[in-house]
Design a protein around this motif. Sequence first.
Motif, PDB file in Angstrom:
ATOM      1  N   UNK A 261      62.705  82.478 -12.732  1.00 44.44           N
ATOM      2  CA  UNK A 261      62.328  82.503 -14.147  1.00 44.44           C
ATOM      3  C   UNK A 261      62.608  83.893 -14.701  1.00 44.44           C
ATOM      4  N   UNK A 262      62.856  83.949 -15.977  1.00 44.35           N
ATOM      5  CA  UNK A 262      63.173  85.228 -16.594  1.00 44.35           C
ATOM      6  C   UNK A 262      62.575  85.264 -17.994  1.00 44.35           C
ATOM      7  N   UNK A 263      62.063  86.416 -18.366  1.00 46.29           N
ATOM      8  CA  UNK A 263      61.549  86.567 -19.721  1.00 46.29           C
ATOM      9  C   UNK A 263      62.749  86.792 -20.632  1.00 46.29           C
ATOM     10  N   UNK A 264      62.929  85.881 -21.559  1.00 49.58           N
ATOM     11  CA  UNK A 264      64.117  85.949 -22.404  1.00 49.58           C
ATOM     12  C   UNK A 264      63.776  86.608 -23.731  1.00 49.58           C
ATOM     13  N   UNK A 265      64.733  87.311 -24.308  1.00 50.26           N
ATOM     14  CA  UNK A 265      64.486  87.915 -25.620  1.00 50.26           C
ATOM     15  C   UNK A 265      64.554  86.854 -26.714  1.00 50.26           C
ATOM     16  N   UNK A 266      63.966  87.152 -27.852  1.00 50.69           N
ATOM     17  CA  UNK A 266      64.091  86.212 -28.962  1.00 50.69           C
ATOM     18  C   UNK A 266      65.540  86.232 -29.435  1.00 50.69           C
ATOM     19  N   UNK A 267      66.017  85.069 -29.792  1.00 55.62           N
ATOM     20  CA  UNK A 267      67.371  84.984 -30.328  1.00 55.62           C
ATOM     21  C   UNK A 267      67.243  84.458 -31.740  1.00 55.62           C
ATOM     22  N   UNK A 268      67.247  85.370 -32.695  1.00 57.17           N
ATOM     23  CA  UNK A 268      67.147  84.954 -34.089  1.00 57.17           C
ATOM     24  C   UNK A 268      68.091  85.834 -34.892  1.00 57.17           C
ATOM     25  N   UNK A 269      68.912  85.192 -35.690  1.00 58.43           N
ATOM     26  CA  UNK A 269      69.862  85.951 -36.506  1.00 58.43           C
ATOM     27  C   UNK A 269      69.103  86.654 -37.616  1.00 58.43           C
ATOM     28  N   UNK A 270      69.465  87.900 -37.853  1.00 57.25           N
ATOM     29  CA  UNK A 270      68.775  88.662 -38.887  1.00 57.25           C
ATOM     30  C   UNK A 270      68.995  88.036 -40.252  1.00 57.25           C
TER      31      UNK A 270
ATOM     32  N   UNK B  92      68.916  85.012 -14.142  1.00 53.70           N
ATOM     33  CA  UNK B  92      70.175  84.517 -14.708  1.00 53.70           C
ATOM     34  C   UNK B  92      70.954  85.579 -15.489  1.00 53.70           C
ATOM     35  N   UNK B  93      70.254  86.442 -16.211  1.00 52.35           N
ATOM     36  CA  UNK B  93      70.980  87.393 -17.044  1.00 52.35           C
ATOM     37  C   UNK B  93      71.584  88.527 -16.227  1.00 52.35           C
ATOM     38  N   UNK B  94      71.326  88.536 -14.910  1.00 55.26           N
ATOM     39  CA  UNK B  94      71.992  89.526 -14.072  1.00 55.26           C
ATOM     40  C   UNK B  94      73.429  89.106 -13.787  1.00 55.26           C
ATOM     41  N   UNK B  95      73.729  87.828 -14.011  1.00 59.67           N
ATOM     42  CA  UNK B  95      75.098  87.340 -13.821  1.00 59.67           C
ATOM     43  C   UNK B  95      75.586  87.498 -12.401  1.00 59.67           C
ATOM     44  N   UNK B 122      70.832  94.182 -21.512  1.00 67.51           N
ATOM     45  CA  UNK B 122      70.374  95.492 -21.110  1.00 67.51           C
ATOM     46  C   UNK B 122      69.029  95.357 -20.409  1.00 67.51           C
ATOM     47  N   UNK B 123      68.652  96.324 -19.611  1.00 66.76           N
ATOM     48  CA  UNK B 123      67.319  96.319 -19.011  1.00 66.76           C
ATOM     49  C   UNK B 123      67.385  96.375 -17.500  1.00 66.76           C
ATOM     50  N   UNK B 124      66.197  96.316 -16.884  1.00 66.21           N
ATOM     51  CA  UNK B 124      66.128  96.364 -15.427  1.00 66.21           C
ATOM     52  C   UNK B 124      66.213  94.958 -14.873  1.00 66.21           C
ATOM     53  N   UNK B 125      67.064  94.765 -13.872  1.00 67.23           N
ATOM     54  CA  UNK B 125      67.178  93.457 -13.222  1.00 67.23           C
ATOM     55  C   UNK B 125      66.713  93.609 -11.777  1.00 67.23           C
ATOM     56  N   UNK B 126      65.653  92.857 -11.457  1.00 64.79           N
ATOM     57  CA  UNK B 126      65.086  92.932 -10.116  1.00 64.79           C
ATOM     58  C   UNK B 126      65.622  91.772  -9.275  1.00 64.79           C
ATOM     59  N   UNK B 127      66.001  92.063  -8.056  1.00 66.36           N
ATOM     60  CA  UNK B 127      66.380  90.993  -7.140  1.00 66.36           C
ATOM     61  C   UNK B 127      65.146  90.149  -6.855  1.00 66.36           C
ATOM     62  N   UNK B 128      65.295  88.841  -6.747  1.00 67.25           N
ATOM     63  CA  UNK B 128      64.122  87.987  -6.554  1.00 67.25           C
ATOM     64  C   UNK B 128      63.880  87.755  -5.062  1.00 67.25           C
ATOM     65  N   UNK B 129      64.617  86.838  -4.467  1.00 62.88           N
ATOM     66  CA  UNK B 129      64.450  86.601  -3.037  1.00 62.88           C
ATOM     67  C   UNK B 129      65.826  86.373  -2.428  1.00 62.88           C
ATOM     68  N   UNK B 130      65.868  86.591  -1.129  1.00 63.37           N
ATOM     69  CA  UNK B 130      67.062  86.240  -0.379  1.00 63.37           C
ATOM     70  C   UNK B 130      66.675  85.063   0.507  1.00 63.37           C
ATOM     71  N   UNK B 131      67.358  83.942   0.330  1.00 60.04           N
ATOM     72  CA  UNK B 131      67.056  82.749   1.119  1.00 60.04           C
ATOM     73  C   UNK B 131      68.205  82.504   2.090  1.00 60.04           C
ATOM     74  N   UNK B 132      67.854  82.377   3.361  1.00 58.97           N
ATOM     75  CA  UNK B 132      68.857  82.159   4.395  1.00 58.97           C
ATOM     76  C   UNK B 132      68.682  80.755   4.939  1.00 58.97           C
ATOM     77  N   UNK B 133      69.776  80.032   5.054  1.00 58.44           N
ATOM     78  CA  UNK B 133      69.752  78.705   5.669  1.00 58.44           C
ATOM     79  C   UNK B 133      70.671  78.766   6.879  1.00 58.44           C
TER      80      UNK B 133
END
Lengths: 364, 440
Positions: A261-270, B92-95, B122-133
């Motif tokens: 899960x990730x905290x997403x920013x608001x996406x709203x056009x100005x 997801x936003x870490x791509x 932009x911002x800090x991206x933290x690694x979540x978990x490493x899952x090994x199978x």
Amino acid sequence: MLVIALLVLVTAMVPVLVSSPDTRDRPLDPADSSLLGGKALAELLRRHGVSVERVESVSAMAASAGPDSQLLIGDTVALSADDARAIAASGGDRLIAGHQTHLDILAKGVLTGKDVRSRSREPQCALPEATRAGSAFIGGVSFTVPEGATGCYPAAGRPTLVRHTVDGATVTVVGDSAFMTNQRLGEDGNAALALNLAGTKPRLIWLTAPEEPTSGVTGTGGNKTLGELIPDAVPWAILQLAVAVAVVAVWRGRRLGPVVAERLPVVVRASETVEGRGRLYRSRRARDRAAQALRAAAIDRMAPRLGLPPTASPEEIVAAAAVRTGREAPEVRSAMYGPAPADDGALVALAAQLDTLERQVRDS
Amino acid sequence: MALTGRAGLLAALGALVVLLAPDPSVAVLGLALLLAVLVAVDLLLAGGVRGLRLHRDGERLVRLGESVAVGLVVENPGRRRVRGVVRDAWPPSAGAAPRHLKLDVPAGQRRRLVTTLTPTRRGDREAVTVTVRSVGPLGLAARQGSHLVPWSVRVLPPFLSRKHLPGKLARLRELDGRHPALVRGQGTEFDSLREYVVGDDVRSIDWRASARRSDVVVRTWRPERDRRVLIVLDTGRTSAGRVGVAPHPGQPSGWPRLDWSMDAALLLAALAARAGDRVDFLAHDRTVRAWLSGTSRNDLLSSLVNAMAPIEAELVEADAPGMVSAVLARAKRRCLVVLLTDLNAAAMEEGLLPVLPRLSSRHTVLVAAVADPRVADMASGRGTAELVYDAAAAERLRGERRWITARLRGQGVEVVDAPPEELAPALADAYLALKAAGRL
């Protein structure tokens, strides 16, 4: 995927396979008035004083058989060897219409020959029932006549109707039962032949196929439903496929690590507030406010070009603009400070008018 | 524990065996038993995943729009080979790519896997978990387990306006001591004394110094240095609105005003640092979000992008009096306060305007705002009633912006209002103009 597709296919086929056959048409049934039924013949017989008893099982037939009765066995009835033996043992006269297995038991000595086409044929024999009736729609299968038997309606030299006496009982075998059906009874001498053959005794015991095909219980053989025809292994194979599907479900269902899960920013056009205000103007037909905004903007842009301070009065601006563009002052005033447009068309026109005025001020 | 597709295939093929078997019920039972035994054996023989030792290496910083490789070293201290897949989970936003990594580590050895991150925000991206199978030798079943291997990658603002820096520096040099001015004027300070050469303005001769020496000496001047610039970033709700076209894909509705403001702030900071001024940075909405002060000129940009990276626009109304107090408490000496915010008439009138005199009386104030190009497009809409109504709404907004700009200028505040792509150079120009005019 393959496994799932296979399973879907199998489950879709099962109802088709086990569904019971169509039972609406019951050929040569004395109670059936369809084209293939025998109700017309049964009625005729009753009118001639013959009582017709309709039975559905060999045991019922054997029970009601007597010296004053004749048995009628149609070709839709599938008899087992035991049934045939029981009928033969009952010793009554019998009329066997159409192709029948175990003919060797029911009519000892009569052998089936070649299949022949059913059509109108002449008796060509000395049998009174046949000669009185004349030509009839007959055929189906030809027989080999044993010693002492009478054969009629020959096809290619072999009879399709045989009368024979077996162990004191008169047995009549007909190659095809079509002439006794409701459809054919009115043609040729069919009715006469059928009456002559079936009405020899005061009682006629008419064996028909049972209403519900319970072949497993009646043991008539060869009359199984599709469900019974499926090999025993198939349901188990389906069970095994279900196990396979469960295994596949476990394989696909196990996720490799948690959902992130990730905290997403608001996406709203100005610009959304502006768009909303535009829609609000439109829905309320706020032409006065819209015109005011357009005019104020145009004036704000024109005033510096006309060399006027932002605080200039309307008269000064109109006069300066009229001088600069060479247009009439009232015309310029109505564009810049006129009344609110009467309709949307006027508003669109005002916007164009202000654009023109502004361009003239800029370019002059 | 996890099963594989091969186990499913085996079970499906079992259906054929059941069809052909003499006793199908026994065959079904036998197959189920066989499958269970094979799975159990496979699980027993699979390499353990709990005992794996994992650690990371690689980059911790990346500019938005660029990719960075993060290594994951998997060490297998167990007695059996570990073969299977690894999922290095990132937000997801870490791509992060690829989603799954193949792993094959013999006992007692280590392997390095590489995940490439191409962040979209932009911002800090933290690694979540490493899952090994870890799949067994038969390929029917696998052991699975997760490890926490912390690592974070800070996604820095991209500083797209870097491309404007050489041009602005060239303009700065025109003002700067490379061409020492002989005329004393506004915005200059005493640089040095040198011998008179023919062609120098006689008015710049320093007679006292000439008297002390036997030569004629002139004074030279240079633009003033060691001024202070305080960049204040408004991180309130007005900064969250998206404007223009995002420079990187994955943000269909544009880029937040905040990011454009940061871009302009970075160009200004780079320029001011080269010009010899001291740059401080404050991010504020209802509280101070970031404060950066006293960094050396060489470290300024890296410190600044680091401070900016985790800042997100908060959906609260900015507290203008609090912001002014924070600025006054931190800026003891006179400085140029560059306020990056939005020219929102309602918010400004109630928030900033009443408290602005407290600020502008002690400091030079410059307000920079990102204009919305979409509003300009709408304002030029003509032809249908729908477009004209939209144009009127856009003109109304622009009128409010003009009005607030006029009021700000009336209070002696400089205002820069430019579309997103042009804000950074416009702000740099405004700074250079102030510097040339000696108003810092």
